[in-house]
Write a protein that holds these residues in place. Structure first.
Motif, PDB file in Angstrom:
ATOM      1  N   VAL A  67     -43.072  21.498  11.857  1.00  0.00           N
ATOM      2  CA  VAL A  67     -42.056  20.879  10.912  1.00  0.00           C
ATOM      3  C   VAL A  67     -41.537  22.014  10.335  1.00  0.00           C
ATOM      4  CG1 VAL A  67     -43.131  19.238   8.863  1.00  0.00           C
ATOM      5  CG2 VAL A  67     -43.942  18.781  11.162  1.00  0.00           C
ATOM      6  N   PRO A  68     -40.880  21.952  10.111  1.00  0.00           N
ATOM      7  CA  PRO A  68     -39.709  23.253   9.175  1.00  0.00           C
ATOM      8  C   PRO A  68     -40.413  22.804   7.948  1.00  0.00           C
ATOM      9  CG  PRO A  68     -37.925  22.036  10.910  1.00  0.00           C
ATOM     10  CD  PRO A  68     -39.411  21.468  11.027  1.00  0.00           C
ATOM     11  N   GLY A  69     -40.552  24.220   7.176  1.00  0.00           N
ATOM     12  CA  GLY A  69     -41.418  23.887   5.666  1.00  0.00           C
ATOM     13  C   GLY A  69     -42.537  23.942   6.157  1.00  0.00           C
ATOM     14  N   ALA A  70     -43.843  23.093   6.782  1.00  0.00           N
ATOM     15  CA  ALA A  70     -44.638  22.656   7.335  1.00  0.00           C
ATOM     16  C   ALA A  70     -45.510  24.254   5.757  1.00  0.00           C
ATOM     17  CB  ALA A  70     -45.032  22.867   7.950  1.00  0.00           C
ATOM     18  N   GLN A  71     -46.964  22.786   5.860  1.00  0.00           N
ATOM     19  CA  GLN A  71     -47.702  23.905   4.438  1.00  0.00           C
ATOM     20  C   GLN A  71     -48.885  23.582   4.039  1.00  0.00           C
ATOM     21  OE1 GLN A  71     -46.866  25.066   0.408  1.00  0.00           O
ATOM     22  NE2 GLN A  71     -44.940  23.401   0.689  1.00  0.00           N
ATOM     23  N   SER A  72     -49.188  22.306   5.370  1.00  0.00           N
ATOM     24  CA  SER A  72     -50.193  21.406   5.494  1.00  0.00           C
ATOM     25  C   SER A  72     -50.800  21.301   6.717  1.00  0.00           C
ATOM     26  CB  SER A  72     -51.369  20.746   4.745  1.00  0.00           C
ATOM     27  OG  SER A  72     -51.040  21.513   3.352  1.00  0.00           O
ATOM     28  N   VAL A  73     -51.783  21.295   7.295  1.00  0.00           N
ATOM     29  CA  VAL A  73     -51.762  21.011   8.756  1.00  0.00           C
ATOM     30  C   VAL A  73     -53.912  19.688   8.981  1.00  0.00           C
ATOM     31  CG1 VAL A  73     -52.779  21.209  11.186  1.00  0.00           C
ATOM     32  CG2 VAL A  73     -51.107  22.566   9.769  1.00  0.00           C
ATOM     33  N   ILE A  74     -53.246  18.586   8.777  1.00  0.00           N
ATOM     34  CA  ILE A  74     -54.120  17.645   8.498  1.00  0.00           C
ATOM     35  C   ILE A  74     -55.086  17.409  10.076  1.00  0.00           C
ATOM     36  CG2 ILE A  74     -54.673  15.488   7.682  1.00  0.00           C
ATOM     37  CD1 ILE A  74     -52.623  15.222   6.152  1.00  0.00           C
ATOM     38  N   THR A  75     -55.760  17.235  10.145  1.00  0.00           N
ATOM     39  CA  THR A  75     -57.210  17.390  11.663  1.00  0.00           C
ATOM     40  C   THR A  75     -58.154  15.778  11.097  1.00  0.00           C
ATOM     41  OG1 THR A  75     -56.258  19.145  11.650  1.00  0.00           O
ATOM     42  CG2 THR A  75     -58.321  18.130  12.681  1.00  0.00           C
ATOM     43  N   LEU A  76     -57.811  14.718  11.668  1.00  0.00           N
ATOM     44  CA  LEU A  76     -58.099  14.265  12.311  1.00  0.00           C
ATOM     45  C   LEU A  76     -59.366  13.429  13.459  1.00  0.00           C
ATOM     46  CD1 LEU A  76     -55.631  12.829  10.637  1.00  0.00           C
ATOM     47  CD2 LEU A  76     -57.333  11.826   9.266  1.00  0.00           C
ATOM     48  N   LEU A  77     -60.579  13.091  13.267  1.00  0.00           N
ATOM     49  CA  LEU A  77     -61.098  12.558  14.090  1.00  0.00           C
ATOM     50  C   LEU A  77     -61.498  10.944  14.331  1.00  0.00           C
ATOM     51  CD1 LEU A  77     -64.120  15.997  13.987  1.00  0.00           C
ATOM     52  CD2 LEU A  77     -61.993  15.836  15.079  1.00  0.00           C
ATOM     53  N   LYS A  78     -61.410  10.881  15.327  1.00  0.00           N
ATOM     54  CA  LYS A  78     -62.247   9.153  15.979  1.00  0.00           C
ATOM     55  C   LYS A  78     -63.191   8.767  17.061  1.00  0.00           C
ATOM     56  CE  LYS A  78     -59.523   5.043  15.132  1.00  0.00           C
ATOM     57  NZ  LYS A  78     -59.443   4.405  14.262  1.00  0.00           N
ATOM     58  N   ASN A  79     -63.944   8.700  16.757  1.00  0.00           N
ATOM     59  CA  ASN A  79     -65.152   8.256  18.047  1.00  0.00           C
ATOM     60  C   ASN A  79     -64.595   7.538  18.450  1.00  0.00           C
ATOM     61  OD1 ASN A  79     -67.474   7.809  18.312  1.00  0.00           O
ATOM     62  ND2 ASN A  79     -67.807   6.889  16.963  1.00  0.00           N
ATOM     63  N   TYR A  80     -64.848   7.684  20.198  1.00  0.00           N
ATOM     64  CA  TYR A  80     -64.449   6.499  21.129  1.00  0.00           C
ATOM     65  C   TYR A  80     -66.064   6.065  21.992  1.00  0.00           C
ATOM     66  CZ  TYR A  80     -64.401  10.577  23.822  1.00  0.00           C
ATOM     67  OH  TYR A  80     -64.359  11.213  24.749  1.00  0.00           O
TER      68      TYR A  80
END
Length: 307
Positions: A67-80
């Motif tokens: 992602v050009p210009g990326a400033q943040s990485v959002i990480t999400l966890l999904k329970n299975y």
């Protein structure tokens, strides 16, 4: 309240609304230490025939190339983690594959999250990834404070264990960043190492992917020879042994995602019923399942190995 804090709260609230169990955020930056580890892992050929692990090395370690210009990485966890169990006589299938294909389910939720961000914040450029792109999602999860990588290579949460899908959303706006997860709570425990029937879990948190039962039952396309002497322990698709023995998974709680409800055939079919299944029935039963990745021919190959 600063805009970054306001936006961060909004994003985490929307993530919870969409059914994600955890949401952590890290600054987008090059992963130099992880790059060295990945290079060493590849040099040892632990990827086996998974050539895609060798591709796009630069993109794996630098989110700004995705992602050009990326400033943040959002990480999400999904329970299975499922509430039910397979019948004792059924060939085993890894729990993550019991319901609908998680790629499609979570990708749609990431798309909705990005849409909501654009509605609330303004123009946000971003891309969502779920286990099918050059992203080191476990490294970002640790940097986002969501847990640590265990000896079995899985991300482990102290509160809920390791039965989670990891999703990543890279965006071009600054946000409030979480502290990295600094501790390792595996300690001297090596139950996963001792339990792995193929010795795929090596010291120093290293996994030989080319020896894992999941590799043999999903990635490897050719049939195993008798000389290989691999013990697949009745696993037809994937493997959960290292998670089943992990003490932290005593804290696992059943998921609340309707799309992950088990396909009845997965819980109940015997080896004979799998053997007698036609390709047409397989395609109908598992058209929305991760099992379609192995294809009918792959399942037939694995059934022969179980005998």
């Amino acid at each position: 309240m600063l805009p970054t804090e306001q936006y961060t709260r909004y994003i985490k609230a929307q993530a919870a609304r969409l059914g994600f169990s955890y949401c952590g955020i890290a600054r987008a930056e090059k992963l130099n230490e992880d790059a060295r580890r990945l290079e060493q892992w590849l040099n040892k050929n632990h990827q086996g025939s998974m050539q895609y692990m060798e591709n796009h090395f630069d993109k794996r370690i630098d989110p700004t190339l995705l992602v050009p210009g990326a400033q943040s990485v959002i990480t999400l966890l999904k329970n299975y983690y499922p509430e039910t169990k397979q019948q004792n006589n059924s060939p085993k299938i890894a729990r993550y594959a019991w319901g609908k294909d998680y790629h499609e389910v979570i990708r749609a939720q990431l798309k909705e999250l990005l849409f909501e961000m654009n509605q609330e914040i303004g123009t946000v450029t971003g891309r969502g990834f779920v286990d099918s792109a050059p992203v080191l999602e476990r490294a970002w999860a640790v940097k986002s404070g969501l847990g640590w990588v265990g000896k079995n290579g899985n991300l482990i949460s102290k509160q809920n264990g390791s039965y989670f899908f990891i999703a990543t959303l890279i965006v071009d706006i600054p946000l409030q960043y979480d502290d990295p997860f600094a501790k390792d709570y595996c300690g001297t425990c090596k139950q996963c190492i001792d339990a792995c029937p193929t010795n795929a879990i090596l010291p120093n948190k290293e996994i030989n992917g080319s020896q894992c039962i999941s590799y043999y039952t999903i990635e490897l396309k050719e049939a195993l020879s008798q000389e290989t002497n691999v013990k697949t322990e009745n696993w037809l698709f994937g493997c959960d042994i290292c998670q089943e023995v992990c003490p932290w998974n005593r804290f696992s709680k059943p998921h609340s995602e309707p799309a992950f409800e088990p396909i009845p055939a997965i819980l109940n079919l015997s080896s004979q019923e799998w053997e007698e299944m036609s390709e047409e029935v397989f395609k109908q039963l598992f058209k929305e399942s991760p099992l379609k990745r192995a294809r009918y021919s792959g399942i037939r190959k694995n059934l022969r190995w179980l005998q």
